[in-house]
Each structure stands twice: as structure tokens, then as C-alpha cells.
Design an enzyme around this catalytic site. Structure first.
Site, PDB file in Angstrom:
ATOM      1  N   HIS A 125       1.086  -1.370  -0.063  1.00 50.16           N
ATOM      2  CA  HIS A 125       0.071   0.097  -0.136  1.00 50.16           C
ATOM      3  C   HIS A 125       0.836   1.335  -0.073  1.00 50.16           C
ATOM      4  O   HIS A 125       1.847   1.413   0.591  1.00 50.16           O
ATOM      5  CB  HIS A 125      -1.074   0.034   1.203  1.00 50.16           C
ATOM      6  CG  HIS A 125      -0.461   0.479   2.525  1.00 50.16           C
ATOM      7  ND1 HIS A 125      -0.298   1.640   3.079  1.00 50.16           N
ATOM      8  CD2 HIS A 125      -0.146  -0.591   3.541  1.00 50.16           C
ATOM      9  CE1 HIS A 125       0.098   1.336   4.295  1.00 50.16           C
ATOM     10  NE2 HIS A 125       0.222   0.249   4.637  1.00 50.16           N
ATOM     11  N   GLU A 171      -5.247   1.994   2.099  1.00 50.58           N
ATOM     12  CA  GLU A 171      -5.176   0.802   2.953  1.00 50.58           C
ATOM     13  C   GLU A 171      -5.233   1.140   4.511  1.00 50.58           C
ATOM     14  O   GLU A 171      -6.057   0.251   5.243  1.00 50.58           O
ATOM     15  CB  GLU A 171      -3.476   0.266   2.699  1.00 50.58           C
ATOM     16  CG  GLU A 171      -3.616  -1.238   3.594  1.00 50.58           C
ATOM     17  CD  GLU A 171      -3.283  -1.093   5.121  1.00 50.58           C
ATOM     18  OE1 GLU A 171      -2.740   0.213   5.487  1.00 50.58           O
ATOM     19  OE2 GLU A 171      -3.153  -2.111   5.789  1.00 50.58           O
ATOM     20  N   GLU A 172      -5.014   2.160   4.877  1.00 50.41           N
ATOM     21  CA  GLU A 172      -4.995   2.555   6.261  1.00 50.41           C
ATOM     22  C   GLU A 172      -6.438   2.999   6.762  1.00 50.41           C
ATOM     23  O   GLU A 172      -6.695   2.974   7.667  1.00 50.41           O
ATOM     24  CB  GLU A 172      -4.042   4.004   6.478  1.00 50.41           C
ATOM     25  CG  GLU A 172      -2.743   3.895   6.147  1.00 50.41           C
ATOM     26  CD  GLU A 172      -1.987   3.005   7.337  1.00 50.41           C
ATOM     27  OE1 GLU A 172      -2.519   2.420   8.051  1.00 50.41           O
ATOM     28  OE2 GLU A 172      -0.672   3.034   6.921  1.00 50.41           O
ATOM     29  N   ASP A 200       4.142  -4.919   3.712  1.00 53.06           N
ATOM     30  CA  ASP A 200       3.584  -3.717   4.269  1.00 53.06           C
ATOM     31  C   ASP A 200       4.569  -3.656   5.717  1.00 53.06           C
ATOM     32  O   ASP A 200       4.456  -4.530   6.591  1.00 53.06           O
ATOM     33  CB  ASP A 200       2.373  -3.797   4.690  1.00 53.06           C
ATOM     34  CG  ASP A 200       1.556  -2.789   5.493  1.00 53.06           C
ATOM     35  OD1 ASP A 200       0.483  -2.697   6.015  1.00 53.06           O
ATOM     36  OD2 ASP A 200       2.372  -1.900   5.581  1.00 53.06           O
ATOM     37  N   HIS A 287       2.502   4.866  12.862  1.00 54.25           N
ATOM     38  CA  HIS A 287       1.375   5.777  12.587  1.00 54.25           C
ATOM     39  C   HIS A 287       1.617   7.197  13.248  1.00 54.25           C
ATOM     40  O   HIS A 287       0.832   7.856  13.638  1.00 54.25           O
ATOM     41  CB  HIS A 287       0.043   4.971  13.200  1.00 54.25           C
ATOM     42  CG  HIS A 287      -0.427   4.036  12.248  1.00 54.25           C
ATOM     43  ND1 HIS A 287      -1.680   3.465  12.424  1.00 54.25           N
ATOM     44  CD2 HIS A 287       0.068   3.468  11.125  1.00 54.25           C
ATOM     45  CE1 HIS A 287      -2.035   2.926  11.354  1.00 54.25           C
ATOM     46  NE2 HIS A 287      -0.807   2.624  10.390  1.00 54.25           N
TER      47      HIS A 287
HETATM   48  N1  DTR Z   1      -2.194  -2.815   9.230  1.00 48.41           N
HETATM   49  C1  DTR Z   1      -0.912  -2.158   8.746  1.00 48.41           C
HETATM   50  C2  DTR Z   1       0.269  -2.372  10.008  1.00 48.41           C
HETATM   51  C3  DTR Z   1       0.209  -4.215  10.449  1.00 48.41           C
HETATM   52  C4  DTR Z   1      -0.055  -4.471  11.438  1.00 48.41           C
HETATM   53  N2  DTR Z   1       0.076  -5.815  11.677  1.00 48.41           N
HETATM   54  C5  DTR Z   1       0.604  -6.168  10.455  1.00 48.41           C
HETATM   55  C6  DTR Z   1       0.852  -7.652   9.939  1.00 48.41           C
HETATM   56  C7  DTR Z   1       1.075  -7.483   8.467  1.00 48.41           C
HETATM   57  C8  DTR Z   1       1.046  -6.507   7.808  1.00 48.41           C
HETATM   58  C9  DTR Z   1       0.956  -5.177   8.282  1.00 48.41           C
HETATM   59  C10 DTR Z   1       0.417  -4.952   9.460  1.00 48.41           C
HETATM   60  C11 DTR Z   1      -0.872  -0.710   8.632  1.00 48.41           C
HETATM   61  O1  DTR Z   1      -1.132  -0.085   9.590  1.00 48.41           O
HETATM   62  O2  DTR Z   1      -0.876  -0.491   7.489  1.00 48.41           O
HETATM   63 ZN    ZN Z   2      -0.560   1.877   8.839  1.00 44.74          ZN
HETATM   64 ZN    ZN Z   3       0.861  -0.423   6.386  1.00 46.63          ZN
END
Ligand code: DTR
Ligand code: ZN
Ligand code: ZN
Ligand code: CA
Length: 437
Positions: A125, A171-172, A200, A287
Site C-alpha cells: 500500500h 489501505e489505512e 507492508d 502511525h
Molecule cells: N495494518 C498495517 C500494519 C500492520 C499491523 N500488523 C501487520 C501485519 C502484517 C502486515 C501489516 C501489519 C498498517 O497499519 O498499514
Molecule cells: Zn499503517
Molecule cells: Zn501499512
């Protein structure tokens, strides 16, 4: 389908014929016929990846400090990546979608050639959160996928599979761009995917080396690479459903990928094997506004970028083994609440034992798939767990292909798909299932 490298060099009348990936020009004095040589994946120069990160940092700085969906910094990021790919000979498409009243963009780049019915895709992303430039999350994955694509172009790679690369928007905000892309694909196009690889957060400053375990064959490719470096890996457990691979997995496409960690704290055991600092988050700037170009471990970014390239070269150039015979049951079997049901498939004429990569493709309609425990039961009664229940997985339906090492089982006989609904409310039915040897 077992993944194996089939770079066979045969001599026929003194001519070397390669099934392998690239073909190098004959060296001086070599026979006039093409001298075939397996071309290993290139090293991805981490300096090149960091140069892309510097560009993304500049873009964020010039656009209010972020590269978030709906903001100018995101579209500028898309245009930067697209410009690199267009100049390198890729066929690029910018796919628009709307979310939260703003226009979002996915960028998809195809490398001409390869079997159009065997699409291998790598993606990341490209958007950040609004609070910062998102250099590790997820400039790192975006830049590594970009540099791998550029390496394919530099090598003039002629893969057996069709290579596709993707950069996702929003994606976020909930995997919005990748969900839109997958849902926009006709079923016939989705069926052509041999796998999707997701990246990611692959440059975390206090890194771990996590490998997605969703598909055993894809997981093995990454684990083999890190084993060649002598770097231990762990299964990625933080992310089920938390990044863009979930959009592909929910459509029944095999997925894999790498992750170096986010807000969880590195344990002492992990610090022992990976270095870094125990008791500190893998990425303290997750973040946050401090997720800048200095929020990167060059070692982690280098290793994961090289692993990405290794996976694309290995999976993209293997000569797929044609699937063996398959046996299917398309009869609907109702799954009442809190009940166990079975659906039989009679296998005959295969002989010997089942393979180490027996594929069980399952299509179950259900309104809360977390209720379901799914096993494959061999003719002798041995059970192989395909799916566990999950109180948090409220999504509908199970459309997936599982790989089972059934090499200790006799192939011929009656195999069962056993489905247990273990939670009240929500019911469904087995639509169909298939065994491929
Ligand atoms: N959700 C993703 C960050 C994230 C957290 N746990 C995982 C595991 C595998 C890939 C990504 C992530 C983000 O904040 O973009
Ligand atoms: Zn993120
Ligand atoms: Zn991410
Ligand atoms: Ca139920």
C-alpha cells in the site's frame, strides 16, 4: 501443484536447451547454439530503495507532511512510482475509486510476457496515515516492490508466469484500494492468480523478520531465502486481515509476504536472535509523525527487498507442474448450527500414496466463517486440520485452497471434508469441494 524449480538443462545433439529463466548470450568459444544458464535473482541495491524513500519523504514534506488518501501527497506518490515504471517498459494502469468523499488511486503495472493464465503479483500500500509521511508504513514496501520491478526490467527477465505489481490506495482506512481492485476483477481473472505477495512495513527500525504463513508454498520460498542468510524467521501473527493480502486471500488467492513489525514490543528472545532492543516496539513511530526517512533499518530493508526479489524470480520463473487428477463433490450439504457434517469424495485410479502437496479446494457459504472448523479426513480416518474456528472472523464464506502433506496416506478411497459449526447463530452449507493430486 508442487513448487519446484525445473531448470533442466538437456543436451540434444550438443545443443543446450534451457527451460530456465533468462538466457545469457553464449560466451566466446561456446557452441553457437544458445548457452543456457539459470539466472539467479539479483541483489536489490538498498541505496536504490532508499532513494525512492527519499523521494516519498520529499513528496510528503511538500504536501502537508503526509501521503494519505485524499491528500495531494498521495497522488504525487502515485505519479512518482508510475513515472519510474513507465520509463522502464511496464504497462501501467491507474484505477480510481471513491472513499470518504475523496478519489483514491490504485496503480497496477504489468511486465509484458509470461503465461497470462499464471499471474504472480507483488504489492504494497502506498498511502500513509494523515499524521506523518509513512516512510516505513508503507514507503518501505512500496519502494521495495518498485525497485524489484525495475530490477525485472534491467534484467530483461522472461518469466514463465505473468508478473504484475500493485500499489494500493487507502489501505489505512481499511484495505479499501485492494478490496476495490480484487472485487473489480471478474472471477475468470481472479482464477488466473497463482499468488499475491504483500509487503507492508519491511524496514522497521527495531526489526523482526516475520513471514506470512497463509500459504505453505509461498511461506517456504521466503523461509528458504532467510535460511540462506542464516537469519531466523517467525510466523507473522499480528496481521491476519490487517493488510492488503487479506483482500486477495478472501477471494481464494494464495498469499504470502514479509513484515518487520509495528507497535508490538520486541521480546528478549527476539532481541537475542535478531539484535535490536528488547522491550521496545519494532517501530516506535508506527502511525506517527516520526515515521520519516530516518525511521528505517537499512539492514532490514535490504534483507526484505532481496527476499522479495528472490521470491519474484523463484516463483515467476518456475515451470509449473501441471496439476494431477482431481475429484470433486458439488452436492450441497447443509451445516446446521452447532453441528458436524461431512461430504465424501471417492478417489480411484490414482494409486500409491497421496502427494506431499495435496490441494483441497473448499467453497462453503456461511454467514460467520469463524464458526467453522474444517478437516480433511483420509480414507484411513486420519484427520488434517484445514481451518480452525475464530470468534473474531465474522466474514462470510470460506473460498480457499489448502495444501496438505498427505504423503503418508493411500490415495485411492473415500476422503471426507468434515465441517463443524461450533458457535450458535449463523449457519451455511458446503457448496462444493475438490481434491487435486
Ligand atoms: N495494518 C498495517 C500494519 C500492520 C499491523 N500488523 C501487520 C501485519 C502484517 C502486515 C501489516 C501489519 C498498517 O497499519 O498499514
Ligand atoms: Zn499503517
Ligand atoms: Zn501499512
Ligand atoms: Ca453457527
Amino acid at each position: 501443484m508442487s513448487l519446484r524449480r525445473a531448470h533442466k538443462l538437456r543436451t540434444t545433439a550438443g545443443v543446450l536447451t534451457a527451460l530456465a529463466v533468462g538466457v545469457l548470450a553464449p560466451t566466446a568459444g561456446a557452441p553457437a547454439a544458445t548457452a543456457a544458464q539459470v539466472v539467479a535473482a539479483p541483489d536489490i541495491p538498498v541505496a536504490n530503495v532508499k532513494a525512492h524513500l527519499a523521494q516519498l519523504q520529499s513528496i510528503a514534506t511538500a504536501n502537508g507532511g503526509n501521503r494519505a488518501h485524499g491528500r495531494s501527497g498521495y497522488l504525487a506518490s502515485v505519479n512518482y512510482v508510475k513515472g519510474q515504471l513507465d520509463a522502464a517498459g511496464f504497462t501501467t494502469v491507474v484505477q480510481q475509486f471513491t472513499y470518504n468523499g475523496s478519489t483514491g488511486y490504485n496503480l497496477v503495472a504489468d511486465w509484458p510476457g509470461g503465461d497470462p493464465n499464471q499471474v504472480l503479483m507483488a504489492g504494497a500500500h502506498l498511502d500513509s496515515v494523515t499524521s506523518g509521511p509513512g516512510i516505513n508504513d508503507n514507503g518501505s514496501g512500496s519502494a521495495a516492490v518498485l525497485e524489484t520491478a525495475l530490477a525485472v526490467s534491467r534484467a530483461g527477465l522472461q518469466p514463465t508466469k505473468h508478473l504484475r505489481f500493485g500499489w494500493w490506495g487507502a489501505e489505512e482506512l481499511g484495505l479499501v484500494g485492494s478490496k476495490y481492485y480484487v472485487s473489480s476483477l471478474p472471477a475468470t481473472e481472479r482464477a488466473k492468480f497463482s499468488g499475491y505477495l504483500n509487503f507492508d512495513m519491511i524496514g522497521s527500525p527495531n526489526p523482526g523478520y516475520f513471514v506470512y504463513d497463509d500459504d505453505p508454498a509461498l511461506e517456504k520460498v521466503f523461509k528458504d531465502y532467510f535460511a540462506s542468510l542464516g537469519v531466523p524467521t517467525e510466523i507473522e501473527t499480528e496481521g491476519d486481515g490487517r493488510s492488503d493480502h487479506a483482500s486477495f486471500k478472501n477471494a481464494g488467492i494464495p498469499v504470502g509476504g514479509l513484515f518487520t513489525g509495528a507497535s508490538r514490543l520486541k521480546t528478549s528472545a527476539q532481541a537475542q536472535k535478531w539484535g535490536g532492543t528488547a522491550g521496545v516496539a519494532f517501530d516506535r513511530c508506527y502511525h506517527s509523525s516520526c515515521d520519516t526517512a530516518s525511521n528505517i533499518s537499512d539492514t532490514a530493508l535490504d534483507r526484505d527487498s532481496d527476499a522479495l526479489a528472490y521470491a519474484v524470480w523463484t516463483l515467476g520463473t518456475e515451470v509449473p507442474v501441471p496439476p494431477g487428477p482431481s475429484f470433486e463433490n458439488t452436492a450441497d450439504v447443509t451445516i446446521p448450527d452447532n453441528t458436524t457434517v461431512t461430504s465424501p469424495v471417492t478417489v480411484s485410479g490414482v494409486g500409491g500414496n497421496a502427494p506431499a502437496a495435496l490441494k483441497a479446494s473448499v467453497d462453503i457459504k456461511h454467514t460467520w466463517r469463524g464458526d467453522l472448523v474444517i478437516d480433511l479426513v483420509a480414507p484411513d480416518g486420519s484427520a488434517y486440520r484445514l481451518k480452525n474456528s475464530s470468534s473474531s472472523d465474522s466474514a462470510d464464506n470460506v473460498l480457499a485452497t489448502y495444501t496438505v502433506d498427505a504423503s503418508s496416506e493411500t490415495a485411492d478411497g473415500v476422503w471426507l471434508l468434515r465441517v463443524q459449526d461450533v458457535a450458535t447463530y449463523d449457519t451455511g452449507f458446503i457448496d462444493s469441494w475438490k481434491l487435486t493430486f
